[in-house]
Design an enzyme around this catalytic site. Structure first.
Site, PDB file in Angstrom:
ATOM      1  N   ASP A 116       0.764  -1.533  -0.229  1.00 16.46           N
ATOM      2  CA  ASP A 116      -0.145   0.069   0.623  1.00 16.46           C
ATOM      3  C   ASP A 116       0.808   0.866  -0.366  1.00 16.46           C
ATOM      4  O   ASP A 116       2.003   1.162   0.400  1.00 16.46           O
ATOM      5  CB  ASP A 116      -1.081   0.212   1.186  1.00 16.46           C
ATOM      6  N   GLU A 174      -0.513  -1.868   4.905  1.00 15.33           N
ATOM      7  CA  GLU A 174       0.164  -2.030   6.484  1.00 15.33           C
ATOM      8  C   GLU A 174       0.259  -0.082   7.465  1.00 15.33           C
ATOM      9  O   GLU A 174       0.154  -0.135   7.821  1.00 15.33           O
ATOM     10  CB  GLU A 174       1.651  -1.851   5.937  1.00 15.33           C
TER      11      GLU A 174
END
Length: 428
Positions: A116, A174
């Site tokens: 991400d 994350e």
């Protein structure tokens, strides 16, 4: 933690095997494509499609849609195994390592990479600049994914070099709200059961090619709080008719700093930070409410629950002394990242074979930053480590989460090499 860089240094790629060095153009291509299409947590649709397309083209078994956008690739080595079910105990002295490895006859190693990006507007003027307004890979996750792809490709082409199974976990979210826990809940560490896990973070706090690895705590627990002070507003010239929420909040901010200073053993490290304080609207109005937001960080797992209790005690006491009330929200985001001693030694021994710079291996590389790799490390023994990626000579040393963050892409084959050698040595 290394805070300064050598004035001049070079990176020796000769320790990276030629077959991995030749992957460099592809690694850069993959990383830059991912960088151009950054996506926030649990929204990594394009990223997941790209990863899955590569795995499919290479004939690698994989599952998609885990925790929304996560992917797990499974690669089985064909080398004849000579180990017993308890050989992994030699890699770690922790009871968890011995207990878990004894459950299976074939060893399984997991490699984790996060995918991400962050809600940041990129300021770099590069050909691969983010094409998604307000979203940027400002923490190196595009590099993590490219390294994991390179590792998967190499392992698939060289299955005869290892005996065992490798699971490569491409994890969403994350940066928040956290993708590790839902992936674990979905069973990514099962069928077959994972014996150990490793992962890396490209790290612009270290010079290019250095490796930060240590046993024990590497990154901190992350806890967050929101607190609203409920006072009584009124005229700024008639304060005795009010309960000034700003005065109360100011005393709370100061008092919270005594927790680390006077309640925490000086040998331990901890941080209590109030990062936001908002109250009031005018010069001559005493604010009815004040809102503060903050974070708590610590390495020692024994502190779980302590800061929440102590912070509320202080807030309650200050509010009571002023006749105010409060509304407190407190939650734990991530536990500390705790590396297993045996797996950390495996990574360190491999890193010494791969990198050679004036700094080399950096064991004192702790940071109060947090990471949800910690949830994987609570389930199985493993090691999370930093791979230095900064190069000031190329103006590639901006810190993580900065709108001009970027890293020296020479580091990509180093990451693949370390992962590959860890696989080979873990199964040997």
């Amino acid at each position: 933690m290394v805070s300064t860089f050598p004035s001049s240094y070079s990176v020796d790629l000769s320790r990276v095997r030629l077959s991995i060095r030749t992957l460099q153009p592809q690694l850069v291509e993959w990383r830059r494509r991912l960088h151009q299409q950054p996506e926030l947590g649990f929204q990594e649709k394009l990223t997941a499609e790209f990863v899955a397309s590569k795995l499919q083209a290479w004939g690698i078994e994989h599952q998609t849609g885990i925790a929304k956008t996560g992917i797990v690739a499974t690669i089985k080595g064909t080398k004849l195994s000579t180990h017993t079910s308890t050989t992994s105990a030699a890699l770690s002295t922790s009871p968890l390592s011995v207990k878990h490895s004894a459950l299976s006859t074939e060893k399984v190693l997991a490699i984790r990479a996060d995918m991400d990006a962050l809600p940041i507007q990129e300021l770099n003027e590069v050909p691969y600049k983010s094409q998604h307004d307000g979203i940027m890979h400002a923490c190196g996750h595009d590099g993590h994914t490219a390294i994991a792809l390179g590792t998967a490709y190499y392992l698939q082409q060289h299955r005869e070099d290892f005996a065992g199974t490798v699971k490569i976990i491409f994890q969403p979210a994350e940066e928040g709200p956290g993708g590790a826990e839902p992936m674990i809940a979905a069973g990514v560490l099962k069928n077959p059961d994972v014996d150990a896990i490793i992962g890396l973070h490209l790290w612009n706090n270290l010079p290019l090619g250095t490796v930060g690895v240590r046993a024990g705590a590497l990154m901190a627990a992350v806890e967050l709080f929101n607190c609203t002070i409920l006072g009584k507003g009124g005229h700024g010239a008639i304060p005795h008719q009010t309960v000034d929420s700003i005065v109360v909040a100011a005393q709370i901010v100061n008092a919270l700093q005594t927790i680390v200073a006077r309640n925490v053993n000086p040998i331990d490290s901890a941080v209590v930070t109030v990062g936001a304080l908002h109250a009031g609207t005018a010069h001559n109005v005493i604010a009815d409410t004040a809102n503060m937001k903050g974070t708590v960080r610590y390495f020692n797992p024994a502190f779980a629950g302590f800061f929440k209790q102590r912070i509320e005690q202080i807030i309650a006491g200050v509010c009571q002394s002023h006749g105010a009330n409060y509304d407190l929200e407190y939650w734990s985001l991530y536990p500390p990242v705790i590396n297993d001693a045996g797996i950390a030694e495996l990574v360190r021994s491999i890193a010494e074979e791969v990198v050679e710079t004036p700094v080399g291996i950096v064991p004192e590389c702790q940071t109060m930053g947090g990471e949800d790799m910690s949830f994987f490390l609570q389930e199985v023994p493993g090691c999370y480590f930093f791979l230095g990626s900064a190069n000031p000579e190329k103006d590639l040393a901006y810190p993580h989460h900065h709108p001009r963050f970027d890293f020296d892409e020479t580091v990509l084959p180093m990451g693949v090499e370390i992962f590959i050698r860890c696989v080979e040595k873990f199964f040997s």
